[in-house]
Design a protein around this motif. Structure first.
Motif, PDB file in Angstrom:
ATOM      1  N   UNK A 167       0.730  -0.953   0.420  1.00  0.00           N
ATOM      2  CA  UNK A 167      -0.118  -0.089  -0.010  1.00  0.00           C
ATOM      3  C   UNK A 167       0.751   1.310   0.226  1.00  0.00           C
ATOM      4  N   UNK A 168       2.597   1.167   0.610  1.00  0.00           N
ATOM      5  CA  UNK A 168       2.945   2.217   0.621  1.00  0.00           C
ATOM      6  C   UNK A 168       3.960   2.973  -0.853  1.00  0.00           C
ATOM      7  N   UNK A 169       3.811   1.623  -1.078  1.00  0.00           N
ATOM      8  CA  UNK A 169       4.444   1.821  -2.865  1.00  0.00           C
ATOM      9  C   UNK A 169       3.195   2.427  -3.557  1.00  0.00           C
ATOM     10  N   UNK A 170       2.501   2.061  -3.444  1.00  0.00           N
ATOM     11  CA  UNK A 170       1.361   2.083  -4.337  1.00  0.00           C
ATOM     12  C   UNK A 170       0.573   3.690  -3.869  1.00  0.00           C
ATOM     13  N   UNK A 171       0.800   3.843  -2.922  1.00  0.00           N
ATOM     14  CA  UNK A 171       0.349   5.542  -2.582  1.00  0.00           C
ATOM     15  C   UNK A 171       2.302   6.312  -3.399  1.00  0.00           C
ATOM     16  N   UNK A 172       3.824   6.386  -3.318  1.00  0.00           N
ATOM     17  CA  UNK A 172       4.168   6.771  -4.236  1.00  0.00           C
ATOM     18  C   UNK A 172       4.109   6.382  -5.210  1.00  0.00           C
ATOM     19  N   UNK A 173       3.872   5.782  -6.048  1.00  0.00           N
ATOM     20  CA  UNK A 173       3.572   5.638  -7.353  1.00  0.00           C
ATOM     21  C   UNK A 173       2.305   6.332  -7.933  1.00  0.00           C
ATOM     22  N   UNK A 174       1.038   6.720  -7.170  1.00  0.00           N
ATOM     23  CA  UNK A 174       0.107   7.271  -7.562  1.00  0.00           C
ATOM     24  C   UNK A 174       0.234   9.021  -7.867  1.00  0.00           C
ATOM     25  N   UNK A 175       1.343   8.711  -6.473  1.00  0.00           N
ATOM     26  CA  UNK A 175       1.248  10.161  -6.862  1.00  0.00           C
ATOM     27  C   UNK A 175       3.093  10.736  -7.010  1.00  0.00           C
ATOM     28  N   UNK A 176       3.773   9.798  -8.182  1.00  0.00           N
ATOM     29  CA  UNK A 176       4.954  10.410  -8.180  1.00  0.00           C
ATOM     30  C   UNK A 176       5.756  10.271  -7.859  1.00  0.00           C
ATOM     31  N   UNK A 177       5.564  10.236  -6.198  1.00  0.00           N
ATOM     32  CA  UNK A 177       7.116  10.011  -5.286  1.00  0.00           C
ATOM     33  C   UNK A 177       7.986   9.044  -4.814  1.00  0.00           C
ATOM     34  N   UNK A 178       8.760   9.371  -4.887  1.00  0.00           N
ATOM     35  CA  UNK A 178      10.077   8.205  -5.411  1.00  0.00           C
ATOM     36  C   UNK A 178      10.706   8.012  -3.370  1.00  0.00           C
ATOM     37  N   UNK A 179      10.614   6.472  -3.529  1.00  0.00           N
ATOM     38  CA  UNK A 179      11.542   5.732  -1.837  1.00  0.00           C
ATOM     39  C   UNK A 179      12.838   5.963  -2.105  1.00  0.00           C
ATOM     40  N   UNK A 180      13.087   6.203  -1.228  1.00  0.00           N
ATOM     41  CA  UNK A 180      14.307   6.643  -0.491  1.00  0.00           C
ATOM     42  C   UNK A 180      14.582   5.316  -0.200  1.00  0.00           C
ATOM     43  N   UNK A 181      15.960   4.769  -0.557  1.00  0.00           N
ATOM     44  CA  UNK A 181      16.667   3.069  -0.427  1.00  0.00           C
ATOM     45  C   UNK A 181      17.630   3.478   0.668  1.00  0.00           C
ATOM     46  N   UNK A 182      18.003   2.687   1.454  1.00  0.00           N
ATOM     47  CA  UNK A 182      18.846   2.766   2.640  1.00  0.00           C
ATOM     48  C   UNK A 182      19.593   1.670   2.712  1.00  0.00           C
ATOM     49  N   UNK A 210      14.780  -3.258  -0.015  1.00  0.00           N
ATOM     50  CA  UNK A 210      14.087  -3.767  -1.252  1.00  0.00           C
ATOM     51  C   UNK A 210      14.055  -2.698  -2.034  1.00  0.00           C
ATOM     52  N   UNK A 211      14.902  -2.989  -3.340  1.00  0.00           N
ATOM     53  CA  UNK A 211      14.501  -2.012  -4.493  1.00  0.00           C
ATOM     54  C   UNK A 211      13.713  -2.322  -5.213  1.00  0.00           C
ATOM     55  N   UNK A 212      12.914  -0.488  -5.415  1.00  0.00           N
ATOM     56  CA  UNK A 212      11.949  -0.280  -6.304  1.00  0.00           C
ATOM     57  C   UNK A 212      12.161   1.355  -6.632  1.00  0.00           C
ATOM     58  N   UNK A 213      12.002   1.373  -7.942  1.00  0.00           N
ATOM     59  CA  UNK A 213      11.925   2.615  -8.073  1.00  0.00           C
ATOM     60  C   UNK A 213      10.222   3.144  -8.269  1.00  0.00           C
ATOM     61  N   UNK A 214       9.654   3.885  -7.106  1.00  0.00           N
ATOM     62  CA  UNK A 214       8.500   4.150  -7.519  1.00  0.00           C
ATOM     63  C   UNK A 214       7.960   5.780  -8.340  1.00  0.00           C
ATOM     64  N   UNK A 215       8.977   6.601  -8.824  1.00  0.00           N
ATOM     65  CA  UNK A 215       9.055   7.120  -9.717  1.00  0.00           C
ATOM     66  C   UNK A 215      10.290   7.262 -10.267  1.00  0.00           C
ATOM     67  N   UNK A 216      10.308   8.974 -10.968  1.00  0.00           N
ATOM     68  CA  UNK A 216      11.547   9.432 -12.201  1.00  0.00           C
ATOM     69  C   UNK A 216      12.285   9.318 -11.231  1.00  0.00           C
ATOM     70  N   UNK A 217      12.761   9.214  -9.917  1.00  0.00           N
ATOM     71  CA  UNK A 217      13.701  10.001  -9.643  1.00  0.00           C
ATOM     72  C   UNK A 217      14.271   9.236  -7.738  1.00  0.00           C
ATOM     73  N   UNK A 218      14.859   7.674  -8.318  1.00  0.00           N
ATOM     74  CA  UNK A 218      15.246   6.682  -7.500  1.00  0.00           C
ATOM     75  C   UNK A 218      16.070   7.428  -6.853  1.00  0.00           C
ATOM     76  N   UNK A 219      15.907   6.775  -4.355  1.00  0.00           N
ATOM     77  CA  UNK A 219      17.240   7.711  -4.216  1.00  0.00           C
ATOM     78  C   UNK A 219      17.967   6.832  -3.434  1.00  0.00           C
ATOM     79  N   UNK A 220      19.154   6.675  -3.630  1.00  0.00           N
ATOM     80  CA  UNK A 220      20.204   5.505  -3.293  1.00  0.00           C
ATOM     81  C   UNK A 220      20.890   6.324  -1.762  1.00  0.00           C
ATOM     82  N   UNK A 221      20.876   6.099  -0.230  1.00  0.00           N
ATOM     83  CA  UNK A 221      21.859   6.112   0.173  1.00  0.00           C
ATOM     84  C   UNK A 221      22.326   5.048   0.775  1.00  0.00           C
ATOM     85  N   UNK A 222      23.683   5.167  -0.017  1.00  0.00           N
ATOM     86  CA  UNK A 222      24.430   3.641   0.225  1.00  0.00           C
ATOM     87  C   UNK A 222      25.513   4.076   1.753  1.00  0.00           C
TER      88      UNK A 222
END
Length: 300
Positions: A167-182, A210-222
């Motif tokens: 559900x969280x990922x679906x919200x981000x995709x619907x609103x075109x928000x990127x999920x930050x991956x740490x 968990x690697x997923x791109x929910x919008x056009x600018x995926x973020x990775x904090x390594x």
């Protein structure tokens, strides 16, 4: 390749990659990175010649004055992208509040950055869980559509691939928000090697990647550790993933941490060098560092 090359698009067929570390000044960098004492008075300007983004933690703790924002604009090229965190009063003061007055305050203060404001990141604490999904969704709608958003969550339910995460990922995709991956695997690899590493491990989450791109600018904090071999091993999958995202038309944001963040630029350089070795036709501008001090030799 000159330092300013980071701000020239080398391959017009692919989106850029924005690369940075969590700070733009460190007492060591004028000597061992920039090789120029002038960086002590213009740290951001020298940083922005080599990196094209920064994970700006400063706005998490205090909002800048208009004069400070004006200086940031003067010290960076138009192609630089600030990635600022949303202030902690918005994200860490109980349940998410879509009507929090500091949202508009922060947006107003940062508005002069215009396109230099590459992304705003909401870092939500582990206490913000599935019960807050509707509030999270409502809060995201308060931000302008032309400012890319990233959201980092730390509640375990958002990492178990169950209903809450879906559900969280679906919200981000619907609103075109990127999920930050740490990715903290490097930080937690092996036993702690210092008091600093132990302290940093207490502050960083140890959660699945968990690697997923929910919008056009995926973020990775390594977040790496001090074991170079472990860092290299954990970095490798991101090289191919970053290139895949670019081929899909996405614009990745890659941020690199170390227990001592003064060392973080060298981790970023390792990623860039490895990426360029794999994909020379889509190469990223390399970082340049001060030459190491000459070794003294004995006459006897």
């Amino acid at each position: 390749m000159t330092k300013s090359d980071f701000h020239s698009q080398l391959n017009n067929s692919l989106p850029p990659v924005y690369i940075g570390v969590p700070l733009w000044q460190h007492s060591r960098w004028p000597g061992d990175w920039f090789n120029d004492a002038g960086a002590r008075k213009n740290a951001l300007g020298y940083y922005a010649k080599q990196m094209n983004s920064v994970e700006g933690n400063t706005t998490f703790y205090a909002l800048p004055s208009p004069d400070t924002v004006a200086r940031w604009i003067e010290q960076t090229p138009q192609t630089f992208r600030f990635t600022f965190k949303v202030h902690q009063t918005i994200t860490h003061s109980g349940a998410p509040d879509p009507n929090h007055p500091d949202i508009e305050k922060q947006l107003s203060l940062l508005a002069p950055l215009k396109e230099r404001l590459g992304m705003l990141m909401l870092q939500l604490p582990a206490s913000t869980g599935p019960d807050s999904l509707q509030a999270i969704s409502a809060m995201l709608q308060q931000f302008p559509a032309d400012i890319p958003l990233g959201v980092e969550v730390r509640h375990p339910a958002f990492f178990d691939k169950g209903g809450a995460e879906q559900q969280f990922n679906r919200i981000l995709m619907e609103q075109k928000v990127n999920r930050v991956i740490m990715d903290t695997r490097g930080l937690f690899a092996g036993p702690s090697d210092s008091e600093l590493t132990t302290e940093v491990r207490k502050k960083k989450p140890r959660l699945p990647v968990n690697v997923i791109a929910t919008s056009t600018a995926p973020v990775v904090r390594f977040v790496g550790g001090n074991d170079d071999a472990a860092n290299t091993r954990c970095l490798q999958p991101w090289i191919g993933k970053c290139h895949q995202w670019r081929l899909e038309g996405r614009t990745p944001y890659m941020f690199f941490h170390k227990p001592e963040n003064g060392d973080a630029p060298w981790l970023a350089a390792e990623f860039i060098d490895s990426y360029n070795a794999c994909y020379p036709d889509a190469a990223l501008p390399a970082l340049t560092f001060a030459p190491p001090p000459a070794e003294q030799t004995s006459l006897f």
